[in-house]
Scaffold this motif. Structure first.
Motif, PDB file in Angstrom:
ATOM      1  N   ARG A  47       0.832  -1.204   0.000  1.00  8.49           N
ATOM      2  CA  ARG A  47       0.000   0.000   0.000  1.00  8.49           C
ATOM      3  C   ARG A  47       0.868   1.256   0.000  1.00  8.49           C
ATOM      4  N   ALA A  48       1.948   1.200   0.766  1.00  6.55           N
ATOM      5  CA  ALA A  48       2.862   2.345   0.841  1.00  6.55           C
ATOM      6  C   ALA A  48       3.520   2.602  -0.513  1.00  6.55           C
ATOM      7  N   ILE A  49       3.870   1.532  -1.229  1.00 15.13           N
ATOM      8  CA  ILE A  49       4.482   1.683  -2.553  1.00 15.13           C
ATOM      9  C   ILE A  49       3.481   2.304  -3.531  1.00 15.13           C
ATOM     10  N   SER A  50       2.227   1.833  -3.462  1.00 12.59           N
ATOM     11  CA  SER A  50       1.198   2.318  -4.396  1.00 12.59           C
ATOM     12  C   SER A  50       0.843   3.778  -4.150  1.00 12.59           C
ATOM     13  N   ASN A  51       0.856   4.191  -2.871  1.00  9.39           N
ATOM     14  CA  ASN A  51       0.370   5.532  -2.515  1.00  9.39           C
ATOM     15  C   ASN A  51       1.470   6.478  -2.035  1.00  9.39           C
ATOM     16  N   GLN A  52       2.722   6.009  -2.116  1.00 10.75           N
ATOM     17  CA  GLN A  52       3.877   6.820  -1.703  1.00 10.75           C
ATOM     18  C   GLN A  52       3.786   7.256  -0.235  1.00 10.75           C
ATOM     19  N   TYR A  53       3.418   6.282   0.621  1.00  9.86           N
ATOM     20  CA  TYR A  53       3.407   6.524   2.067  1.00  9.86           C
ATOM     21  C   TYR A  53       4.755   6.094   2.629  1.00  9.86           C
ATOM     22  N   LEU A  54       5.670   7.020   2.754  1.00  5.78           N
ATOM     23  CA  LEU A  54       7.038   6.688   3.171  1.00  5.78           C
ATOM     24  C   LEU A  54       7.085   6.114   4.580  1.00  5.78           C
ATOM     25  N   ALA A  55       6.425   6.769   5.535  1.00  5.62           N
ATOM     26  CA  ALA A  55       6.486   6.345   6.934  1.00  5.62           C
ATOM     27  C   ALA A  55       5.904   4.938   7.108  1.00  5.62           C
ATOM     28  N   LEU A  56       4.741   4.698   6.474  1.00  3.26           N
ATOM     29  CA  LEU A  56       4.093   3.383   6.563  1.00  3.26           C
ATOM     30  C   LEU A  56       4.997   2.293   6.008  1.00  3.26           C
ATOM     31  N   GLY A  57       5.574   2.548   4.851  1.00  4.09           N
ATOM     32  CA  GLY A  57       6.461   1.574   4.222  1.00  4.09           C
ATOM     33  C   GLY A  57       7.698   1.298   5.059  1.00  4.09           C
ATOM     34  N   LEU A  58       8.303   2.361   5.590  1.00  3.42           N
ATOM     35  CA  LEU A  58       9.512   2.200   6.401  1.00  3.42           C
ATOM     36  C   LEU A  58       9.246   1.407   7.670  1.00  3.42           C
ATOM     37  N   MET A  59       8.150   1.727   8.369  1.00  2.33           N
ATOM     38  CA  MET A  59       7.851   1.050   9.639  1.00  2.33           C
ATOM     39  C   MET A  59       7.609  -0.441   9.431  1.00  2.33           C
ATOM     40  N   ASN A  60       6.776  -0.778   8.453  1.00  2.01           N
ATOM     41  CA  ASN A  60       6.474  -2.190   8.202  1.00  2.01           C
ATOM     42  C   ASN A  60       7.668  -2.916   7.598  1.00  2.01           C
ATOM     43  N   GLY A  61       8.445  -2.207   6.773  1.00  7.69           N
ATOM     44  CA  GLY A  61       9.671  -2.798   6.236  1.00  7.69           C
ATOM     45  C   GLY A  61      10.672  -3.105   7.341  1.00  7.69           C
ATOM     46  N   LEU A  62      10.792  -2.188   8.305  1.00 10.17           N
ATOM     47  CA  LEU A  62      11.702  -2.404   9.435  1.00 10.17           C
ATOM     48  C   LEU A  62      11.204  -3.531  10.335  1.00 10.17           C
ATOM     49  N   ALA A  63       9.880  -3.700  10.430  1.00  8.38           N
ATOM     50  CA  ALA A  63       9.337  -4.824  11.207  1.00  8.38           C
ATOM     51  C   ALA A  63       9.722  -6.158  10.563  1.00  8.38           C
ATOM     52  N   ILE A  64       9.673  -6.225   9.220  1.00  8.77           N
ATOM     53  CA  ILE A  64      10.113  -7.433   8.515  1.00  8.77           C
ATOM     54  C   ILE A  64      11.598  -7.680   8.759  1.00  8.77           C
ATOM     55  N   VAL A  65      12.393  -6.602   8.709  1.00  8.06           N
ATOM     56  CA  VAL A  65      13.832  -6.707   8.960  1.00  8.06           C
ATOM     57  C   VAL A  65      14.085  -7.203  10.381  1.00  8.06           C
ATOM     58  N   ALA A  66      13.320  -6.686  11.362  1.00  4.71           N
ATOM     59  CA  ALA A  66      13.479  -7.112  12.756  1.00  4.71           C
ATOM     60  C   ALA A  66      13.199  -8.603  12.898  1.00  4.71           C
ATOM     61  N   LEU A  67      12.110  -9.078  12.266  1.00  6.54           N
ATOM     62  CA  LEU A  67      11.802 -10.515  12.294  1.00  6.54           C
ATOM     63  C   LEU A  67      12.937 -11.326  11.688  1.00  6.54           C
ATOM     64  N   ALA A  68      13.443 -10.847  10.545  1.00  4.81           N
ATOM     65  CA  ALA A  68      14.527 -11.556   9.854  1.00  4.81           C
ATOM     66  C   ALA A  68      15.774 -11.638  10.734  1.00  4.81           C
ATOM     67  N   ILE A  69      16.128 -10.538  11.395  1.00  9.70           N
ATOM     68  CA  ILE A  69      17.326 -10.524  12.242  1.00  9.70           C
ATOM     69  C   ILE A  69      17.161 -11.479  13.423  1.00  9.70           C
ATOM     70  N   ILE A  70      15.962 -11.462  14.050  1.00 11.25           N
ATOM     71  CA  ILE A  70      15.722 -12.343  15.202  1.00 11.25           C
ATOM     72  C   ILE A  70      15.841 -13.809  14.784  1.00 11.25           C
ATOM     73  N   PHE A  71      15.124 -14.184  13.709  1.00 14.98           N
ATOM     74  CA  PHE A  71      15.178 -15.571  13.241  1.00 14.98           C
ATOM     75  C   PHE A  71      16.599 -15.961  12.850  1.00 14.98           C
ATOM     76  N   ASP A  72      17.278 -15.057  12.175  1.00 16.47           N
ATOM     77  CA  ASP A  72      18.636 -15.329  11.703  1.00 16.47           C
ATOM     78  C   ASP A  72      19.593 -15.553  12.877  1.00 16.47           C
ATOM     79  N   ARG A  73      19.563 -14.656  13.858  1.00 15.61           N
ATOM     80  CA  ARG A  73      20.492 -14.758  14.990  1.00 15.61           C
ATOM     81  C   ARG A  73      20.233 -16.018  15.817  1.00 15.61           C
ATOM     82  N   VAL A  74      18.943 -16.296  16.068  1.00 15.96           N
ATOM     83  CA  VAL A  74      18.604 -17.467  16.889  1.00 15.96           C
ATOM     84  C   VAL A  74      19.013 -18.752  16.185  1.00 15.96           C
TER      85      VAL A  74
END
Length: 295
Positions: free
Chosen positions: A251-278
């Motif tokens: 949705r952020a990509i379609s509507n150019q919502y920078l904050a929405l895209g960044l927050m949810n993108g960082l949440a995906i990154v956080a999940l990836a880092i946690i799974f990766d480290r564990v």
């Protein structure tokens, strides 16, 4: 120079006829078998919906406690465990909890399916060279073909929804686990296998008592890669109806919502880092146990 000029026997009309034939055959196949295939996947859909609702309905302190316990069991590191807790608290505070639980549900189920299919396939490849010769090119295609290409037949067969998205994630994420399971078993020291044979171990005992335990570090490295690749498919899977963190990013990509895209993108990154480290830390612990055992 036009490619077709080099092969005059294969004209444009022939290519068009071939494409129409393939399209027509696949359409007939989907009409004849589409409903049966959907019915086959109904139990998987029911389980995925139940698991997603369970995660979303469970109070957040219990979820965080369970995740912290799993992080500690895997990593034995207070830093990683505390980091996981902080990440999930921040995700909840920023209003992304439900989407994160949906993503966690599909990643967990996809990883479980990949383990269920990938480890036996890896064992089969390790035991039989002919199986390896057949399966390796299929894995090559699965890893190199653009994900949008195999979304087409999946969506045509099963429509838009959770199951097509789950299958797309599994297709993309499965190959590393199969390859590393095969590699781990093939790398088991021959002298160890000879010792097992000398003690009269059967093929089953050698596989489950010697080869798989010694290959566990490689297998967990494969699971680690599978989880990472599954997470990288979250946004693409959201295009075919999979709920989760990928939907707000899309949705952020379609509507150019920078904050929405960044927050949810960082949440995906956080999940990836946690799974990766564990998973990486757990793999290293297995490796150290194996080396200590050899020592």
């Amino acid at each position: 120079m036009d490619f077709l000029l080099e092969f005059p026997s294969l004209g444009r009309s022939d290519l068009s006829a071939l494409r129409r034939g393939i399209d027509g055959t696949f359409r007939e196949f989907t009409r004849a078998w589409g409903e049966s295939i959907e019915n086959f996947f109904d139990p998987l859909l029911a389980f995925l919906v139940w698991f997603e609702k369970l995660l979303q309905a469970t109070p957040w302190p219990i979820i965080i406690l369970i995740l912290a316990g799993l992080a500690w069991a895997g990593s034995r590191s207070w830093k990683i465990t505390l980091g996981s807790v902080v990440a999930f608290v921040v995700i909840g505070f920023l209003g992304m909890w439900e989407d994160t639980m949906s993503t966690l549900a599909i990643i967990s189920v996809a990883t479980f399916l990949c383990i269920l299919v990938g480890i036996p396939l890896g064992i089969l490849m390790a035991r039989f060279d002919r199986a390896q010769a057949i399966i390796t090119p299929i894995l090559d295609v699965m890893q190199t073909i653009p994900s949008f290409v195999y979304l087409i037949p999946v969506v045509m067969l099963l429509g838009i929804g959770k199951v097509p998205g789950l299958l797309a994630v599994c297709i993309y994420a499965l190959p590393p686990l199969v390859r590393l399971t095969n590699l781990g078993i093939r790398l088991v020291d021959k002298s160890v296998m000879e010792a097992a044979e000398a003690f009269g171990a059967s093929n089953k005992e050698k596989l489950f008592g010697v080869q798989i335990p010694l290959a566990l570090p490689n297998i967990f490295a494969g699971i680690n890669q599978t989880i990472m690749m599954a997470l990288s498919m979250v946004v693409i899977a959201s295009m075919i109806g999979v709920q989760g963190l990928g939907v707000p990013v899309l949705r952020a990509i379609s509507n150019q919502y920078l904050a929405l895209g960044l927050m949810n993108g960082l949440a995906i990154v956080a999940l990836a880092i946690i799974f990766d480290r564990v998973s990486q830390t757990y793999g290293k612990r297995l490796q150290s146990y194996r080396e200590a055992g050899h020592g």
